[in-house]
Design a protein around this motif. Structure first.
Motif, PDB file in Angstrom:
ATOM      1  N   ASN A  52       0.814  -1.216   0.000  1.00  0.00           N
ATOM      2  CA  ASN A  52       0.000   0.000   0.000  1.00  0.00           C
ATOM      3  C   ASN A  52       0.847   1.266   0.000  1.00  0.00           C
ATOM      4  OD1 ASN A  52      -2.399  -1.386  -0.120  1.00  0.00           O
ATOM      5  ND2 ASN A  52      -2.665  -1.485   2.088  1.00  0.00           N
ATOM      6  N   ILE A  53       2.019   1.199   0.588  1.00  0.00           N
ATOM      7  CA  ILE A  53       2.935   2.347   0.507  1.00  0.00           C
ATOM      8  C   ILE A  53       3.305   2.603  -0.956  1.00  0.00           C
ATOM      9  CG2 ILE A  53       5.230   3.222   1.099  1.00  0.00           C
ATOM     10  CD1 ILE A  53       5.015   1.658   3.720  1.00  0.00           C
ATOM     11  N   SER A  54       3.651   1.540  -1.662  1.00  0.00           N
ATOM     12  CA  SER A  54       4.030   1.683  -3.073  1.00  0.00           C
ATOM     13  C   SER A  54       2.886   2.255  -3.894  1.00  0.00           C
ATOM     14  CB  SER A  54       4.448   0.325  -3.644  1.00  0.00           C
ATOM     15  OG  SER A  54       5.674  -0.100  -3.082  1.00  0.00           O
ATOM     16  N   LEU A  55       1.680   1.773  -3.655  1.00  0.00           N
ATOM     17  CA  LEU A  55       0.533   2.252  -4.426  1.00  0.00           C
ATOM     18  C   LEU A  55       0.229   3.721  -4.132  1.00  0.00           C
ATOM     19  CD1 LEU A  55      -1.824  -0.859  -4.142  1.00  0.00           C
ATOM     20  CD2 LEU A  55      -0.431  -0.174  -6.101  1.00  0.00           C
ATOM     21  N   GLU A  56       0.337   4.125  -2.856  1.00  0.00           N
ATOM     22  CA  GLU A  56       0.086   5.519  -2.492  1.00  0.00           C
ATOM     23  C   GLU A  56       1.173   6.442  -3.043  1.00  0.00           C
ATOM     24  OE1 GLU A  56      -2.538   7.025  -0.959  1.00  0.00           O
ATOM     25  OE2 GLU A  56      -3.443   5.062  -1.321  1.00  0.00           O
ATOM     26  N   LEU A  57       2.414   6.000  -2.955  1.00  0.00           N
ATOM     27  CA  LEU A  57       3.510   6.797  -3.511  1.00  0.00           C
ATOM     28  C   LEU A  57       3.329   6.977  -5.012  1.00  0.00           C
ATOM     29  CD1 LEU A  57       6.631   5.335  -1.651  1.00  0.00           C
ATOM     30  CD2 LEU A  57       5.555   7.551  -1.254  1.00  0.00           C
ATOM     31  N   ASP A  58       2.935   5.903  -5.681  1.00  0.00           N
ATOM     32  CA  ASP A  58       2.765   5.954  -7.133  1.00  0.00           C
ATOM     33  C   ASP A  58       1.723   7.008  -7.535  1.00  0.00           C
ATOM     34  OD1 ASP A  58       3.390   4.646  -9.775  1.00  0.00           O
ATOM     35  OD2 ASP A  58       1.233   4.308  -9.719  1.00  0.00           O
ATOM     36  N   LYS A  59       0.662   7.112  -6.749  1.00  0.00           N
ATOM     37  CA  LYS A  59      -0.380   8.119  -7.036  1.00  0.00           C
ATOM     38  C   LYS A  59       0.167   9.536  -6.920  1.00  0.00           C
ATOM     39  CE  LYS A  59      -4.110   5.247  -5.145  1.00  0.00           C
ATOM     40  NZ  LYS A  59      -5.061   5.125  -3.997  1.00  0.00           N
ATOM     41  N   ASN A  60       1.230   9.695  -6.122  1.00  0.00           N
ATOM     42  CA  ASN A  60       1.817  11.019  -5.899  1.00  0.00           C
ATOM     43  C   ASN A  60       3.148  11.189  -6.629  1.00  0.00           C
ATOM     44  OD1 ASN A  60       0.200  12.570  -3.566  1.00  0.00           O
ATOM     45  ND2 ASN A  60       0.091  10.358  -3.204  1.00  0.00           N
ATOM     46  N   ASN A  61       3.355  10.351  -7.646  1.00  0.00           N
ATOM     47  CA  ASN A  61       4.562  10.427  -8.491  1.00  0.00           C
ATOM     48  C   ASN A  61       5.846  10.253  -7.685  1.00  0.00           C
ATOM     49  OD1 ASN A  61       3.325  10.853 -11.079  1.00  0.00           O
ATOM     50  ND2 ASN A  61       2.781  12.903 -10.364  1.00  0.00           N
TER      51      ASN A  61
END
Length: 470
Positions: free
Chosen positions: A123-132
């Motif tokens: 979930n960290i990776s997915l959230e970071l991805d949304k914020n570039n």
């Protein structure tokens, strides 16, 4: 059998396979992680869910710890159950932080984020991805919580990149007396707390270094194991590829080399779902067969190698989709030795000799990765300026065979001062730990200060560390 009946039975088989294909999320990003499984990943450790506490806030964590302190109870934190050591077991209070999650992007430094300790790496990776943004380093498994990954020294691969704990710049935990403690990089106690195996307290928040979102290009090539060993040092140090690892199969002298580096190329996407599906279930079937008939291991592993890795591949994708393995392996047992990088070849040859001479039915890939050194007191990379080589031992076999295999490898690599992964099968005792971790006495002194009653000590820790208790 008539043609109609044959078609009917074939249709049933196809339907069942299609149902499994769609219903079972072997790809990690499709999995939903439970608060706490009733047993650990390998089925070896059972958790007493009657004593489970699931706090949603730091205040609730503090209340749980204060209650344990006042009533002389023990606490351990458990996450996805992806651990093979007994490090998380307890007969008293079990804490899951699965309801205490989230990523905070409001940091003064744009290349740092603060994460609640129960948040999974997925979930960290997915959230970071949304914020570039993106994690700088990840291990093979995405289901681990950030707290578990940090506390056990979990790592990915890359000789110039440290383990996940080395990316932490600030952390906050609830000590054994119920006090909130915050430590930041530069504090003399910080390096003791980065990897503390849950012995200083319950981790609440961590601030980690991240970087702008990036793509990786992964080149996967087949080789003879002899060639990989001969060229290991050169390949692991190749500056063109930041992330390098090997998948090794000893019985058939087989090796897959993964060379991965940043790229501006367009994304090609994940490997074929059909191929990944077949590889996953090939491993699942082969391990079940060789568990009962170990003499067939060499032949069946050769078959799996050709099904899953029979040709070279190149793919480009988001960094986290390449750093995490595309699918998780079926149930297995896992241990890990970590040696000074300069001893990589000798260590790998020692493991090979153990497997071949001991005729062990190693029915999974053995993974070889590399990690930069650090100054974190209980990190397996501590005081290793040239970096370390981590050899992950993976097998699915009866307990007696597993124990013989892992202890044989540990015995064969003791002369190399091999260290062990805190979250996997673990055999070292206090006398050995004192030699492997020179700051152990200083660590214990701080542990006594943060946890004077020893509420975070369980039977495994008591037996392994021989810590003083109130």
């Amino acid at each position: 059998m008539g043609c109609g009946k044959k078609c009917f039975y074939c249709a049933i088989v196809v339907a069942v396979v299609a149902w499994i294909f769609n219903a079972y999320p072997w790809q990690w990003w499709k999995r939903e992680y439970n608060i706490v499984p009733p047993v650990s990943y390998d089925g070896r450790i059972r958790f007493d869910l009657d004593n489970l506490q699931t706090p949603c806030s730091e205040d609730e964590i503090q209340t749980i710890v204060e209650k344990a302190y006042n009533e002389n109870q023990r606490i351990r934190v458990v996450a996805d159950g992806h651990s093979w050591s007994l490090i998380a077991q307890t007969q008293d209070i079990m804490v899951s932080l699965a309801n205490y999650t989230g990523v905070d992007f409001k940091n003064q430094n744009p290349n740092e984020v603060t994460v609640n300790a129960g948040t999974s790496l997925r979930n960290i990776s997915l959230e970071l991805d949304k914020n570039n943004l993106a994690m700088i380093q990840l291990g093979s498994v995405a289901g681990q919580s950030i707290a578990g990954a940090i506390s056990t020294g979990t790592h990915g691969t890359g000789l110039t990149i440290g383990n996940i704990a080395s990316l932490v710049t600030k952390l906050r935990f609830i000590s054994g007396t119920g006090q909130i403690v915050e430590l930041a990089k530069g504090d003399e106690r910080f390096e003791a707390a980065q990897v503390n195996i849950g012995l200083f307290g319950v981790l609440s928040k961590v601030t980690i270094k991240v970087k702008p979102k990036f793509n990786l290009k992964e080149t996967r090539t087949r080789h003879k194991l002899d060639w990989c060993i001969e060229n290991l040092s050169k390949l692991a140090s190749d500056s063109d590829y930041v992330y390098v690892k090997f998948w090794v199969e000893f019985q058939n002298n087989f090796c897959i080399l993964f060379q991965t580096g940043e790229t501006t190329d367009n994304i090609t996407g994940a490997p074929s779902d059909i191929l990944s599906f077949l590889t996953y279930y090939a491993f699942a079937v082969v391990t079940k067969i060789t568990y009962v008939i170990p003499s067939k291991t060499k032949f069946l592993m050769l078959l799996v190698n050709w099904i899953g890795f029979g040709f070279n591949t190149v793919r480009v994708d988001n960094s986290y989709l390449i750093l995490n393995d595309y699918f998780e392996l079926p149930v297995h047992q896992e241990g890990e030795i970590l040696v000074d990088f300069k001893d990589s070849v000798e260590a790998l040859e020692a493991v090979r000799d153990v497997v071949i001479e001991g005729n062990f039915p190693v029915n999974y890939i053995t993974e070889v990765r590399f990690v930069a050194g650090d100054e974190i007191w209980l990190s397996p990379s501590y005081n290793m300026p040239s970096g370390i080589c981590a050899i992950t031992l993976t097998i699915y076999a009866p307990s007696e065979t597993v124990e013989r295999y892992f202890t044989a490898v540990y015995d064969a690599t003791k002369k190399l001062n091999a260290r062990f992964h805190w979250g996997k099968h673990f055999y070292a005792k206090r006398d050995e730990l004192n030699l492997l971790y020179p700051k152990m006495a200083d660590f214990e002194e701080l542990r006594l200060e943060y946890d004077p009653k020893g509420i975070f000590i369980n039977d495994f820790i008591r037996d392994t560390f021989k810590f003083k208790e109130d």
